[in-house]
Design an enzyme around this catalytic site. Structure first.
Site, PDB file in Angstrom:
ATOM      1  N   CYS A 125      -6.669  62.356 -73.548  1.00 14.10           N
ATOM      2  CA  CYS A 125      -6.125  61.013 -74.544  1.00 14.10           C
ATOM      3  C   CYS A 125      -5.130  61.883 -74.992  1.00 14.10           C
ATOM      4  O   CYS A 125      -5.181  62.353 -75.655  1.00 14.10           O
ATOM      5  CB  CYS A 125      -6.641  60.146 -74.844  1.00 14.10           C
ATOM      6  SG  CYS A 125      -8.871  59.757 -73.958  1.00 14.10           S
ATOM      7  N   HIS A 178      -9.868  64.121 -76.477  1.00 10.06           N
ATOM      8  CA  HIS A 178      -8.649  64.329 -76.867  1.00 10.06           C
ATOM      9  C   HIS A 178      -7.466  65.280 -76.718  1.00 10.06           C
ATOM     10  O   HIS A 178      -8.030  66.781 -76.582  1.00 10.06           O
ATOM     11  CB  HIS A 178      -8.788  63.514 -78.118  1.00 10.06           C
ATOM     12  CG  HIS A 178      -8.979  62.892 -78.878  1.00 10.06           C
ATOM     13  ND1 HIS A 178      -8.148  61.059 -78.468  1.00 10.06           N
ATOM     14  CD2 HIS A 178     -10.453  61.632 -79.024  1.00 10.06           C
ATOM     15  CE1 HIS A 178      -9.017  60.379 -78.767  1.00 10.06           C
ATOM     16  NE2 HIS A 178     -10.698  60.914 -79.173  1.00 10.06           N
TER      17      HIS A 178
END
Length: 151
Positions: free
Chosen positions: A148, A97
């Site tokens: 992401c 992330h």
């Protein structure tokens, strides 16, 4: 004629020393999949493991971190930065992330607790921490961010 032979000998000696001197390559590979407070990701752990193995096969001195807390991320980055001295090429691979706020990119450790953007400075690792160290220390830098990324 002796001068010509001397220069040929010197050139061949220089060429052999240059090719004998292997290029020093270092890499930092981080893959975070097992997040505690946000959605878990399936691929980063395996992608980072595979990348680390391949880079090692290619002769890189690899620092690898998998499913790292913030403390572990900082220690892993510090270990990598120490290896940058006298490196000819540095590579950074991150999978996990990521967050971008006001143009600044952050890498999210598996233990991050982010409620507001103010938490970023305490819970995430600025990508520039790694990038700036690479730019200051090595001639050639490669960066792969497989994140992401959310605002």
């Amino acid at each position: 004629m002796a001068v010509k032979h001397f220069f040929c000998f010197f050139f061949l000696l220089l060429l052999s020393l240059t090719s004998a001197h292997a290029e020093r390559r270092v890499a930092l590979v981080i893959g975070n999949s097992g997040y505690a407070n946000v959605a878990e990701l399936k691929n980063p752990y395996n992608d980072a493991k595979g990348m680390s193995d391949k880079l090692t096969d290619l002769g890189f001195d690899v620092v690898t971190g998998l499913d790292l807390s913030l403390r572990d991320m900082r220690q892993t980055v510090r270990e990598f930065i120490k290896k940058l001295d006298n490196a000819d090429l540095a590579l950074f691979f991150y999978a996990g992330h990521g967050i971008q706020v006001n143009g600044e990119n952050y890498l999210v450790p598996v233990d991050a607790e982010l409620s507001t953007h103010l938490d970023l400075d305490f819970e995430a690792l600025p990508a520039n921490l790694v990038l700036n160290a690479m730019e200051q220390s090595t001639k050639v830098n490669l960066v792969f961010l497989d994140a992401c990324r959310n605002n």
